[in-house]
Design a protein around this motif. Structure first.
Motif, PDB file in Angstrom:
ATOM      1  N   GLY A  37       0.795  -1.224   0.000  1.00  0.00           N
ATOM      2  CA  GLY A  37       0.000   0.000   0.000  1.00  0.00           C
ATOM      3  C   GLY A  37       0.827   1.274   0.000  1.00  0.00           C
ATOM      4  N   VAL A  38       2.133   1.145  -0.195  1.00  0.00           N
ATOM      5  CA  VAL A  38       3.007   2.317  -0.208  1.00  0.00           C
ATOM      6  C   VAL A  38       2.980   2.927  -1.597  1.00  0.00           C
ATOM      7  CG1 VAL A  38       5.378   3.137   0.076  1.00  0.00           C
ATOM      8  CG2 VAL A  38       4.492   1.313   1.551  1.00  0.00           C
ATOM      9  N   LYS A  39       2.697   4.222  -1.642  1.00  0.00           N
ATOM     10  CA  LYS A  39       2.641   4.936  -2.915  1.00  0.00           C
ATOM     11  C   LYS A  39       3.714   6.009  -2.925  1.00  0.00           C
ATOM     12  CE  LYS A  39      -2.228   4.071  -3.391  1.00  0.00           C
ATOM     13  NZ  LYS A  39      -3.529   4.518  -3.033  1.00  0.00           N
ATOM     14  N   PRO A  40       4.159   6.400  -4.129  1.00  0.00           N
ATOM     15  CA  PRO A  40       5.182   7.454  -4.181  1.00  0.00           C
ATOM     16  C   PRO A  40       4.651   8.772  -3.640  1.00  0.00           C
ATOM     17  CG  PRO A  40       4.516   6.774  -6.408  1.00  0.00           C
ATOM     18  CD  PRO A  40       3.780   5.922  -5.443  1.00  0.00           C
ATOM     19  N   GLN A  41       5.552   9.516  -3.039  1.00  0.00           N
ATOM     20  CA  GLN A  41       5.204  10.849  -2.525  1.00  0.00           C
ATOM     21  C   GLN A  41       5.019  11.770  -3.717  1.00  0.00           C
ATOM     22  OE1 GLN A  41       8.156  12.299   0.131  1.00  0.00           O
ATOM     23  NE2 GLN A  41       7.201  14.262   0.411  1.00  0.00           N
ATOM     24  N   LYS A  42       3.989  12.590  -3.660  1.00  0.00           N
ATOM     25  CA  LYS A  42       3.763  13.551  -4.731  1.00  0.00           C
ATOM     26  C   LYS A  42       4.869  14.585  -4.709  1.00  0.00           C
ATOM     27  CE  LYS A  42      -1.206  13.038  -4.864  1.00  0.00           C
ATOM     28  NZ  LYS A  42      -2.488  13.692  -4.696  1.00  0.00           N
TER      29      LYS A  42
END
Length: 131
Positions: A37-42
């Protein structure tokens, strides 16, 4: 959550680094983090405040930003037992980062615009000027 260590590694700091440097990771690393569930930081351009962070808080605005920052402050105080220094950045469990040290100084400068509930919440955390 920052301050939580596993085998000497600060897990919150590690997670923040993974999100920030997501594009530098290989495909397998990105895939594995994605399964967690880790997504890249905007990306945020230097000198620009993200629109979400620019939303005013205080009386009549719903105070969502105030409450998120208050939550970050409470987490920091629970972990460290004191108010943060100016450079402290607290990461909440939802992955959002709050410049808690700068925020507390900023709120102090505009304390005359805070409502009684906001002042009481700060006072409960031990912020002397909010009493």
């Amino acid at each position: 959550m920052p301050g939580v260590t596993l085998h000497g590694e600060d897990v919150g700091r590690w997670l923040t680094t993974q999100r920030r440097d997501f594009s530098k990771l290989n495909e397998e690393q990105q895939r594995r983090l994605g399964k967690l569930g880790v997504k890249p930081q905007k990306a945020v351009r230097a000198g620009k405040i993200p629109a979400k962070a620019a939303v005013a808080s205080g009386p009549g605005t719903g105070g969502g930003a105030f409450h998120k920052s208050l939550e970050a402050l409470a987490q920091y105080i629970a972990r460290e037992g004191r108010l943060p220094g100016r450079g402290v950045v607290q990461v909440l469990s939802d992955g959002t980062e709050h410049r808690t040290g700068i925020w507390i100084g900023s709120v102090k400068g505009r304390r005359d615009r805070l409502d009684q509930a906001q002042l009481a919440a700060l006072a409960e955390l031990g912020v002397d000027w909010a009493r």
